[in-house]
Design a protein around this motif. Structure first.
Motif, short mmCIF file in Angstrom:
data_model
loop_
_atom_site.label_atom_id
_atom_site.label_comp_id
_atom_site.label_asym_id
_atom_site.label_seq_id
_atom_site.Cartn_x
_atom_site.Cartn_y
_atom_site.Cartn_z
N TYR A 137 0.88 9.46 6.92
CA TYR A 137 2.22 9.67 6.38
C TYR A 137 2.37 11.06 5.78
N ASP A 187 3.90 10.02 -7.24
CA ASP A 187 5.03 10.54 -8.02
C ASP A 187 4.60 10.78 -9.46
N MET A 240 4.40 12.39 3.72
CA MET A 240 4.75 12.60 2.32
C MET A 240 3.58 12.37 1.37
N LEU A 241 2.53 11.75 1.86
CA LEU A 241 1.40 11.46 0.99
C LEU A 241 0.44 12.64 1.01
N LEU A 252 0.80 -1.23 0.00
CA LEU A 252 0.00 0.00 0.00
C LEU A 252 0.83 1.28 0.00
N ILE A 253 1.73 1.40 0.96
CA ILE A 253 2.43 2.68 1.12
C ILE A 253 3.35 2.98 -0.07
N PRO A 254 4.20 2.02 -0.47
CA PRO A 254 4.99 2.29 -1.68
C PRO A 254 4.11 2.58 -2.89
N LEU A 305 2.86 6.07 -2.87
CA LEU A 305 3.92 7.03 -3.13
C LEU A 305 4.31 7.02 -4.61
N PHE A 306 4.44 5.83 -5.18
CA PHE A 306 4.83 5.74 -6.59
C PHE A 306 3.75 6.36 -7.48
#
Ligand SMILES: Cc1cc2nc3c(=O)[nH]c(=O)nc-3n(C[C@H](O)[C@H](O)[C@H](O)COP(=O)(O)O)c2cc1C
Ligand code: SF4
Ligand code: FES
Lengths: 159, 436, 771
Positions: free
Chosen positions: A65, A34, A67-68, A25-27, A30-31
């Motif tokens: 998180y 991006d 960064m999200l 989920l988290i990666p 983030l991807f």
């Protein structure tokens, strides 16, 4: 929803790494962020579907998180560290400088959508303080002058 | 080549080689020999013995003896066992794991593999903080190389040992460096720590026994197995084996990451390795092991930098991040900035940490901007003490301990801020940006 | 057992007991917000910190299990100081406007501060402010009051299996959030409100209506579904303000669904009947009780004498086409006492066996099958193979055949989830739908509609029956022979199974089910699921055309004699008509009079078609289809307005207590009494307590100790006939079908609950089938 072929490939590989779906989920968020700039409602639903999660499960994770994000940032997201090692080396002054230079309040984006500004916690560049990240790119030992230079380069690179 | 004559290069030995991250460079310089030795000449028990002999202690912060930790993993387990590398490196002041991964990723991979051999695990993950995206690329390339050369995957070196290793990115959360929160995050959830016991060694990732160590800890393992535990132990002080990557930051002339033997004296570190204090000023304070460790004053400069000696001096060696502050530094400001960090990073799960960091950062903010009242100083200490030892995970302690030390050791600076006076250091503090 | 020392007392506790439970059991108070028995551990509030010898810091009593020789102190200054400090932290951002908070007076935070005292608050910073939010018609959330104990999140996820609440953000910005961003879509059970220790989650139905100290509490039994939850009604000035069960007493503990918690509001619906009505031409006009009762009595007296005359004429040889006389359609909401007296009234005064009610589960078949099919085991005679609702929690396996307990039997579903969650029970599901309990299931055997009996036959060892199950089910689930094998093999390994089944299994299939169950190697117990608060009681009390109270066949002379002796009146010898037959006969003009008590058999039909077809007397709460066709309408009291007993679908006897009175209505019992009196027949005994006494004498299954029931608890009625075979009942044609109520419907009663009509989720669920 389909992402770019390259991203799809990356996500496929990602999911193979884990015995359970949710681990991706988290990666994955983030991807995808991006590529898309931020996490839209539909994207969240799509990812929830792919990982067999409920939307609240994805939302609660995103909200944790830092960064999200669910709102767009600038093309160049400037993250100025003001935590202790940078603070001792002028991180706060640098941040103030950046605010004035770009006429931005933290969290805002310039009207041309080129820059957004954020004060961040330690980014792991303490020995090369003060440091900032432009998207994922580190810039070490910045002075206000070198900051201005960097902004100039970024503005030109768009043109 | 050592930057400082005092450096002892063990983990950073290959840093200056051209293409230091490539597998060929690694193989040309002792690379994967420890793995081969572990697989072909040693048993899990003898590897563990060697590790115990090395006095290697965890480099993530707590300094727990690594050999002992690996020994807690049960031999038999109905669930798969896992090796997890903590590359979340988010402790303010710390940027050493970053270099280890950037310059010598194979050393880390080899260390993780050896952990797999010792505990009988066949799957590992490297949890890299989200901000270190460029490392993900370097690590993934290194993994690819290792797979291609048969150091990862099935039947490694023809010994029948299988091991899969993958990188995993975080997305911005200091708390995910805490071991159990990291595991939650690796399972795709919010980084809320777990109730312990059970400890990860027994019930960890996906419920299976899990070895979790810092990047530097794993990276030290290959050299230990190549040269022997005894050799490694000798590099340091009793019970504190080996070398350590110290991060010098703040008001020193030569900030940087230096590999020094354990027990290296603090004063020498500042003066000789770090090139002394900026502008020839006096030392006011040192944070010896990352933002979570209590601050030391100038009279502690003779402390040897190992876990036990720093503890004796009233602080902790933590992540090895030495943050120097000279005489013009406002300690209230430092305390405030750190408390804002902990308030931002508290996961919010338990009352004392969530409310304590929020309250303290608000009070310190008011205090520093001239709104301080006499009773605030006592209140700040009281609140921090009420957090200490009572929170759900050590983040609360990490916020409270330094706070208590700031008030206790720099009370007069707090007093100087009272009665509506502006911060007495604000004028003195010009940006101390190094010009090197 | 291990020995521990708690505040200098030596205690012996079960190994593994959490210290907090050990302390509380020993009468030592340990405060907590997040610890909640039955829900997962959080260790978040840190209120329960205690000293444990040799531990360097205080430990949470809610997570540490007792071990041999442990020395624990909860009464030291350090512990007291820790508690104070947690409260001080909490109060920092917490609004201190207790006088205007809806929770004032029953707030756990307020109580804790009173008891463990945070010194005066030294918080001098700005408080976090967030506007109060409405998440649903019944749920309001005021974030600043929330202390983040996560009880609501857990009860919704773990207890309800819904998971509509989650935790978002982090640090001091952490908040509880609903599943649809700004609102909730859920079961609207209100468990989260009830479990919230503070005024963060409040009830749309109750908030700001009263202060706790003005309230009188009446605990009674919910009148909606067949599970029979205890609900404690908060009453002020003869008005029900809320329902809950905070003391966790009763079979349901603290559990209540939306109906038990909120759907008492029908009592004050504007269209509630408050005066008797009589037909004047096309119109129903209001009248007095005296006139209405007199009119019915006169008409019924007339019919009776005409029928007696006719009977004599038949004897004398002048044959005349006989009408079927009286028909009585009873309720599955009325009390046991009322049910017993109604059938007595029907059989003795009205001289008819045309007595029935909407049967929603085949209790009769189950009772009969158990008595006749299961091998006589003395041990079983002691411990009935009928399970009580709470037994589910302790069973190691549960076989659910048909039904959708999440919607139709919320308490049973709650217990099943608890069994799976806390005791690792294995849930086997046989169903033609993908029901929500699949989330807990261990094995699932999907079916095409109506194939339940095939599955039972297969499980009984008839492989051919499995053929009918193979292939893809309409809901798209593949059924392979491997799946069938596996299901059967697993089930056969079980040693302690509770079989729960719905209206999919009736008549002879029930015997099949019992046969399947008795082939399992261990102990097998049963629960049959029927709708409505007293369906089981209606069956037990003989509101059936072919069975007398206690399932004794009407056509069995011995059984009849037993009752005739007591009632001093003969009972008609042949079985009567079912509900459907009575309705059809009415339409054909074949019934002299139809007496409908608390039921709406004409639901979904046009009342005009029935007007003038018979002398129709309806006794009910609202003017529904049947009442609209009536000649006389008698306004009845609801379950919340009377005393008596009801029996839930598992056979647990519980007591109704009167919470309020509604002017102009009478209880059904009072109405039977007046009618009988007006007809010159004394109907005895007419006080509920005396009626229950007669029931206990005449229905041996009900001859159970009452202390528990009187004290507000439940007692299981006994096994019918102690497993001595029962005489086979005569065949009847009565249908057995569930109304398929959802969480948001309750037969026709649900039409008159504002709350049930307000929640948006109702529209998403299918309306129950009128047939
Ligand atoms: C709030 C918090 C943050 C932490 N962050 C890190 C981190 O970024 N990197 C790390 O290696 N250990 C971190 N730790 C320590 C880990 O919990 C754990 O002790 C360590 O990774 C174990 O590895 P070691 O034995 O090799 O030191 C953190 C601990 C806490 C309480
Ligand atoms: S809303 Fe109430 S129950 Fe839920 S976390 Fe907050 S205080 Fe606890
Ligand atoms: S009850 Fe133990 S931490 Fe809340």
């Amino acid at each position: 929803m389909q992402f770019s072929a390259q991203l799809e490939d990356k996500l496929k590989k990602l999911m193979r790494n884990y015995p359970i779906k949710r681990s991706s989920l988290i990666p994955m968020l983030l991807f995808v962020q991006d590529e898309q700039g931020f996490l839209r409602k539909e994207t969240i639903a799509e990812i929830a579907g792919r990982l067999e999660l409920t939307i609240p499960q994805v939302e609660e994770t995103i909200s944790y998180y830092s960064m999200l994000r669910k709102k767009p940032a600038g093309k160049y997201h400037l993250q100025v560290c003001t935590n202790i090692s940078c603070l001792l080396r002028g991180g706060e002054e640098l941040f103030e400088h950046a605010r004035k230079k770009l006429s931005l309040a933290p969290g805002e984006t310039t009207p041309d959508k080129l820059f957004s500004l954020e004060e961040v916690e330690c980014i792991g560049a303490c020995a090369w303080a003060p440091a900032i990240q432009v998207n994922y790119q580190f810039h070490h030992e910045l002075t206000p002058e070198r900051f201005d230079q960097l902004i100039g380069e970024l503005q030109r690179s768009r043109a | 080549m050592p930057v400082s004559e005092h450096e002892v290069l063990v983990l950073t030995e290959r840093f200056d080689l051209p293409n230091s991250a490539s597998i060929d460079t690694y193989l040309g310089h002792d690379g994967y020999q420890a793995l081969e030795k572990s697989l072909k000449q040693m048993t899990p028990e003898s590897i563990l013995e060697e590790l115990k002999r090395s006095n290697l202690r965890g480099r993530g912060g707590a300094g727990f003896p690594t050999g002992m930790k690996w020994g807690f993993v049960p031999k038999e387990s109905p669930k798969p066992k896992y090796i997890v590398c903590n590359a979340d490196e988010s402790e303010p002041g710390t940027c050493k794991d970053r270099l280890l991964m950037e310059k010598d990723p194979h050393q880390l991979i080899e260390g993780i593999l050896i952990a797999g051999i010792v505990v009988g695990s066949h799957q590992g993950y490297i949890y890299v903080r989200g901000e270190y995206r460029y490392l993900l690329e370097i690590l993934d390339r290194a993994l690819e190389e290792a797979y291609a050369r048969g150091y990862l995957g099935k039947n490694i070196l023809g010994t029948g040992f299988d091991f899969e290793l993958a990188t995993h990115t975080g997305a911005g959360a200091y708390e995910c460096g805490e071991e159990s929160a990291l595991l939650e995050s690796l399972e795709g959830k919010r980084g809320i720590p777990r109730i312990r016991p059970p400890f990860p060694a027994v019930v960890g990732l996906y419920g299976g026994p899990t070895v979790l160590n810092n990047v530097e800890t794993f990276s030290a393992v290959p050299a230990i197995l190549r040269n022997g535990g005894e050799w490694y132990a000798q590099l340091g002080t009793p019970r504190n084996g080996g070398t350590r990557l110290f991060v010098l930051s703040g008001h020193v002339n030569r900030p940087g990451v230096y590999e020094l033997p354990m027990g290296f004296p603090l004063r020498k570190m500042i003066e000789e390795v770090g090139g002394g204090i900026l502008d020839g000023k006096k030392v006011k304070a040192v944070i010896p092991g990352g933002s979570s460790t209590p601050v030391l004053t100038a009279d502690a400069l003779d402390t040897p930098m190992d876990f036990d000696s720093v503890a004796k001096a009233g602080s902790m060696l933590g992540s090895g991040a030495v943050i120097m502050m000279h005489e013009d530094t406002c300690m209230v400001k430092v305390a405030l900035r750190l408390m804002q960090f902990y308030a931002h990073e508290s996961c919010g799960w338990c009352i004392p940490c969530r409310e304590g960091t929020d309250w303290l950062s608000k009070t310190l903010h008011r205090f520093h901007s001239g709104g301080g009242r006499d009773e605030d100083i006592g209140l700040v200490e009281h609140l921090a003490k009420n957090m200490l030892g009572r929170t759900f995970c050590p983040l609360g302690d990490a916020a409270a301990m330094p706070m208590i030390s700031f008030v206790q050791k720099f009370r007069e600076e707090f007093e100087m801020h009272l009665s509506g006076r502006p911060c007495p250091f604000e004028s003195k503090q010009e940006p101390a940006t190094a010009s090197r | 057992m291990v020995k521990i020392r708690l505040d200098d007392r030596e205690l012996e506790v079960q190994r593994g007991t959490l210290l907090i439970d050990a302390c509380r059991a020993a009468g030592i108070e340990v405060p907590s917000f997040c610890y909640y028995p039955g829900l997962s551990l959080q260790a978040a509030c840190r209120m329960c910190l205690v000293e444990i010898e040799k531990a360097p810091k205080l430990q949470t009593a809610c997570t540490v299990p007792a071990t041999e020789g442990m020395i624990v102190r909860s009464n030291t200054e350090q512990v007291a100081q820790a508690r104070r400090s947690m409260l001080e932290f909490l109060l920092g951002n917490h609004p201190l406007d207790c006088p205007v908070c809806d929770k004032g007076g029953e707030c756990e935070l307020q109580d804790m501060v009173f008891r463990y005292g945070a010194s005066e608050s030294r918080y001098g910073e700005a408080k976090r402010h967030v506007e109060e939010q409405q998440w649903s018609p019944v749920v309001y959330f005021d974030a600043p009051r929330c202390i983040l104990c996560y009880r609501c999140v857990r009860v919704c996820d773990e207890g309800m299996g819904v998971g509509a609440l989650s935790v978002v953000n982090r640090g001091a910005r952490t908040e509880i959030a609903p599943n649809h961003g700004d609102h909730l879509e859920c079961e609207e059970c209100g468990m989260c409100i009830d479990i919230c220790p503070v005024g963060a989650l409040t009830s749309g139905a109750y908030r700001y209506k009263a202060r706790p100290w003005e309230i009188q509490y009446t605990s009674t039994i919910c009148t909606h579904c067949g599970d029979g939850c205890k609900t404690t009604l908060s009453v002020r000035n003869n008005k029900i303000l809320r329902g809950n069960n905070r003391d966790r007493s009763g079979i349901n503990g603290e559990f209540l669904c939306i109906k038990g918690r909120y759907a008492y509001d029908f009592v004050e619906h504007p269209s509630r009947l408050r005066q008797p009505l009589v037909r004047k031409g096309q119109e129903l006009v209001a009248t007095t009780w005296e006139e209405a009762i007199g009119m019915v009595a006169a008409k019924w007296g007339e019919i009776l004498s005409r029928r007696n005359e006719a009977a004599n004429n038949i004897l004398a040889g002048t044959s005349e086409k006989r009408s079927k006389g009286f028909g009585v359609i009873a309720s599955n909401h009325t009390t046991n006492e009322e049910n017993y007296l109604l059938q007595k009234f029907a059989r003795t005064v009205l001289q008819t066996n045309h007595v029935d009610h909407h049967r929603t589960a085949d209790y009769a078949a189950l009772i009969h099958a158990l008595a006749n099919e299961s091998p006589e085991q003395p041990a079983q005679a002691q411990r009935p193979p009928l399970a009580r609702s709470k037994d589910i929690v302790g069973a190691s396996a549960i076989l659910l055949v048909g039904n959708n307990p999440t919607e139709q039997h919320p308490l049973i579903a709650w217990n099943i989830r608890e069994a799976c969650r806390r005791n690792g029970a294995r849930l086997y599901i046989i169903n033609s739908r993908r029901i929500p309990l699949l989330r807990q299931s261990h094995r699932f055997l999907p079916l095409g509609l109506g194939h339940e009996a095939d599955a039972l036959r297969y499980l009984c060892g008839e492989p051919e029956a499995g053929q009918a199950l193979l292939g893809k089910t309409p809901s798209g689930d593949p059924v392979t022979s491997d799946l069938l094998h596996d299901f059967r093999n697993r089930l056969q390994e079980e040693k302690d199974v509770i079989v729960v089944f719905g209206d999919e299994i009736t008549g002879p299939d029930v015997s099949l089910l019992i046969r399947m169950g008795s082939q399992l190697s261990g102990r097998t117990r049963y629960i049959v699921l029927g709708d409505s608060s007293n369906s089981r009681g209606a069956s037990d009390m003989g509101l059936l055309p072919h069975l007398l109270p206690g399932y004794r066949p009407v056509e069995d002379a011995v059984a009849r004699a037993f009752f005739e002796n007591r009632w001093k009146t003969p009972i008609p010898e042949t079985s009567g008509l079912s509900v459907d037959e009575m309705v059809t006969a009415t339409l054909q003009g074949g019934m002299d009079s139809l007496y409908v008590v608390g039921a709406n058999p004409l639901k979904g039909r046009n009342p005009a078609d029935f007007r003038g077809k018979t002398f129709l007397v309806v006794q009910d709460l609202f003017l529904q289809e049947t009442a609209q066709a009536a000649d006389v309408v008698l306004p009845a009291a609801s379950a919340y307005e009377k005393s008596g007993t009801v029996t839930n679908t598992c056979g647990e006897l519980q007591r109704l207590r009167k919470a309020i009175g509604v002017l102009g209505t009478r209880t059904d019992l009072q109405i039977f009494e007046s009618l009988a009196a007006a007809m010159g027949a004394a109907l005895h005994p007419c006080r509920p307590e005396e009626a229950l006494e007669e029931i206990r004498q005449m229905v041996p299954e009900y001859n159970i100790p009452l202390a528990n029931v009187l004290a507000g608890g439940a007692e299981a009625v006994l096994n019918p006939n102690g497993f001595k075979p029962l005489a086979a009942p005569a065949e009847t044609s009565g249908r057995v079908y569930s109304a398929q109520d959802t969480l948001f419907t309750s037969g026709t009663l649900g039409r008159f609950s504002n709350i049930l009509n307000l929640v948006p989720e109702r529209a998403i669920r299918k309306e129950p089938d009128p047939a």
